[in-house]
Write a protein that holds these residues in place. Sequence first.
Motif, PDB file in Angstrom:
ATOM      1  N   MET A   1      51.818   5.646  13.912  1.00 48.09           N
ATOM      2  CA  MET A   1      51.431   6.995  13.536  1.00 48.09           C
ATOM      3  C   MET A   1      52.634   7.718  12.937  1.00 48.09           C
ATOM      4  N   THR A   2      52.434   8.334  11.802  1.00 49.47           N
ATOM      5  CA  THR A   2      53.507   9.044  11.118  1.00 49.47           C
ATOM      6  C   THR A   2      53.609  10.465  11.645  1.00 49.47           C
ATOM      7  N   ALA A   3      54.843  10.917  11.826  1.00 52.76           N
ATOM      8  CA  ALA A   3      55.059  12.298  12.270  1.00 52.76           C
ATOM      9  C   ALA A   3      54.642  13.255  11.167  1.00 52.76           C
ATOM     10  N   HIS A   4      54.123  14.394  11.570  1.00 46.08           N
ATOM     11  CA  HIS A   4      53.759  15.404  10.584  1.00 46.08           C
ATOM     12  C   HIS A   4      55.028  15.910   9.902  1.00 46.08           C
ATOM     13  N   PRO A   5      54.928  16.252   8.622  1.00 47.92           N
ATOM     14  CA  PRO A   5      56.119  16.687   7.894  1.00 47.92           C
ATOM     15  C   PRO A   5      56.461  18.157   8.141  1.00 47.92           C
ATOM     16  N   VAL A   6      57.691  18.469   7.792  1.00 48.86           N
ATOM     17  CA  VAL A   6      58.141  19.859   7.705  1.00 48.86           C
ATOM     18  C   VAL A   6      57.947  20.272   6.256  1.00 48.86           C
ATOM     19  N   LEU A   7      57.227  21.352   6.029  1.00 51.29           N
ATOM     20  CA  LEU A   7      57.008  21.869   4.686  1.00 51.29           C
ATOM     21  C   LEU A   7      58.184  22.754   4.287  1.00 51.29           C
ATOM     22  N   VAL A   8      58.706  22.521   3.095  1.00 52.09           N
ATOM     23  CA  VAL A   8      59.774  23.344   2.542  1.00 52.09           C
ATOM     24  C   VAL A   8      59.148  24.298   1.526  1.00 52.09           C
ATOM     25  N   VAL A   9      59.309  25.601   1.766  1.00 53.47           N
ATOM     26  CA  VAL A   9      58.798  26.632   0.870  1.00 53.47           C
ATOM     27  C   VAL A   9      60.011  27.372   0.313  1.00 53.47           C
ATOM     28  N   GLU A  10      60.328  27.084  -0.943  1.00 59.46           N
ATOM     29  CA  GLU A  10      61.550  27.615  -1.568  1.00 59.46           C
ATOM     30  C   GLU A  10      61.349  27.640  -3.067  1.00 59.46           C
ATOM     31  N   ASP A  11      61.641  28.787  -3.709  1.00 54.17           N
ATOM     32  CA  ASP A  11      61.435  28.894  -5.151  1.00 54.17           C
ATOM     33  C   ASP A  11      62.646  28.483  -5.983  1.00 54.17           C
ATOM     34  N   GLU A  12      63.796  28.332  -5.379  1.00 50.13           N
ATOM     35  CA  GLU A  12      64.988  27.851  -6.093  1.00 50.13           C
ATOM     36  C   GLU A  12      65.039  26.337  -5.932  1.00 50.13           C
ATOM     37  N   PHE A  13      64.806  25.618  -7.036  1.00 51.78           N
ATOM     38  CA  PHE A  13      64.630  24.169  -6.970  1.00 51.78           C
ATOM     39  C   PHE A  13      65.833  23.456  -6.349  1.00 51.78           C
ATOM     40  N   LEU A  14      67.045  23.825  -6.718  1.00 49.95           N
ATOM     41  CA  LEU A  14      68.222  23.142  -6.184  1.00 49.95           C
ATOM     42  C   LEU A  14      68.390  23.389  -4.686  1.00 49.95           C
ATOM     43  N   ILE A  15      68.065  24.590  -4.235  1.00 50.21           N
ATOM     44  CA  ILE A  15      68.120  24.875  -2.799  1.00 50.21           C
ATOM     45  C   ILE A  15      67.054  24.066  -2.079  1.00 50.21           C
ATOM     46  N   ALA A  16      65.863  23.986  -2.661  1.00 46.82           N
ATOM     47  CA  ALA A  16      64.795  23.176  -2.066  1.00 46.82           C
ATOM     48  C   ALA A  16      65.238  21.718  -1.940  1.00 46.82           C
ATOM     49  N   LEU A  17      65.884  21.194  -2.967  1.00 45.27           N
ATOM     50  CA  LEU A  17      66.367  19.813  -2.910  1.00 45.27           C
ATOM     51  C   LEU A  17      67.409  19.638  -1.811  1.00 45.27           C
ATOM     52  N   ASP A  18      68.309  20.603  -1.653  1.00 36.40           N
ATOM     53  CA  ASP A  18      69.318  20.535  -0.590  1.00 36.40           C
ATOM     54  C   ASP A  18      68.648  20.493   0.781  1.00 36.40           C
ATOM     55  N   ILE A  19      67.667  21.367   0.985  1.00 35.94           N
ATOM     56  CA  ILE A  19      66.965  21.417   2.269  1.00 35.94           C
ATOM     57  C   ILE A  19      66.241  20.094   2.521  1.00 35.94           C
ATOM     58  N   MET A  20      65.512  19.624   1.529  1.00 39.34           N
ATOM     59  CA  MET A  20      64.746  18.390   1.678  1.00 39.34           C
ATOM     60  C   MET A  20      65.665  17.200   1.945  1.00 39.34           C
ATOM     61  N   SER A  21      66.778  17.146   1.247  1.00 40.25           N
ATOM     62  CA  SER A  21      67.729  16.054   1.435  1.00 40.25           C
ATOM     63  C   SER A  21      68.295  16.049   2.851  1.00 40.25           C
ATOM     64  N   ALA A  22      68.662  17.226   3.347  1.00 41.55           N
ATOM     65  CA  ALA A  22      69.218  17.328   4.704  1.00 41.55           C
ATOM     66  C   ALA A  22      68.202  16.831   5.735  1.00 41.55           C
ATOM     67  N   LEU A  23      66.947  17.216   5.569  1.00 37.69           N
ATOM     68  CA  LEU A  23      65.912  16.799   6.510  1.00 37.69           C
ATOM     69  C   LEU A  23      65.649  15.300   6.412  1.00 37.69           C
ATOM     70  N   GLU A  24      65.526  14.808   5.191  1.00 36.27           N
ATOM     71  CA  GLU A  24      65.245  13.385   4.994  1.00 36.27           C
ATOM     72  C   GLU A  24      66.372  12.518   5.542  1.00 36.27           C
ATOM     73  N   GLN A  25      67.625  12.946   5.335  1.00 37.12           N
ATOM     74  CA  GLN A  25      68.767  12.177   5.848  1.00 37.12           C
ATOM     75  C   GLN A  25      68.760  12.131   7.373  1.00 37.12           C
ATOM     76  N   ALA A  26      68.146  13.116   8.003  1.00 37.74           N
ATOM     77  CA  ALA A  26      68.026  13.143   9.464  1.00 37.74           C
ATOM     78  C   ALA A  26      66.774  12.405   9.938  1.00 37.74           C
ATOM     79  N   GLY A  27      66.041  11.789   9.009  1.00 42.27           N
ATOM     80  CA  GLY A  27      64.868  11.013   9.364  1.00 42.27           C
ATOM     81  C   GLY A  27      63.608  11.839   9.573  1.00 42.27           C
ATOM     82  N   ILE A  28      63.601  13.047   9.035  1.00 43.12           N
ATOM     83  CA  ILE A  28      62.459  13.947   9.205  1.00 43.12           C
ATOM     84  C   ILE A  28      61.550  13.866   7.979  1.00 43.12           C
TER      85      ILE A  28
END
Length: 114
Positions: free
Chosen positions: A1-28
Amino acid sequence: MTAHPVLVVEDEFLIALDIMSALEQAGIAVAGPASTVRDALAAIESQPLRGVLLDAHLAGEPAGRIADALQARGIPFAFVSGYGRESLPPEHRGAPLVRKPFTDRDLLAAIAGF
């Protein structure tokens, strides 16, 4: 069973990428980014979520409607903002707040309770 994701809501694309990268690197698992109120509301309605990291202002539009929808559905969230609590929707000023600029540790601490 896959864990439910964390949704990133951000209008600045580069900031959104930073947030997503940090979460993904932590296995989220990550969903998004949603960059508008409309897209965020659609994402919230279309999938189960672990929680949401929510920019307080999306293209100048306050995120209060999104926070209201999350609260109504019992989905935990934290605001991500370069401004203080006074800039948050009044009814949601008690929500967790990650200040920009943030560190990966700040983001992970904010979602620890999700």
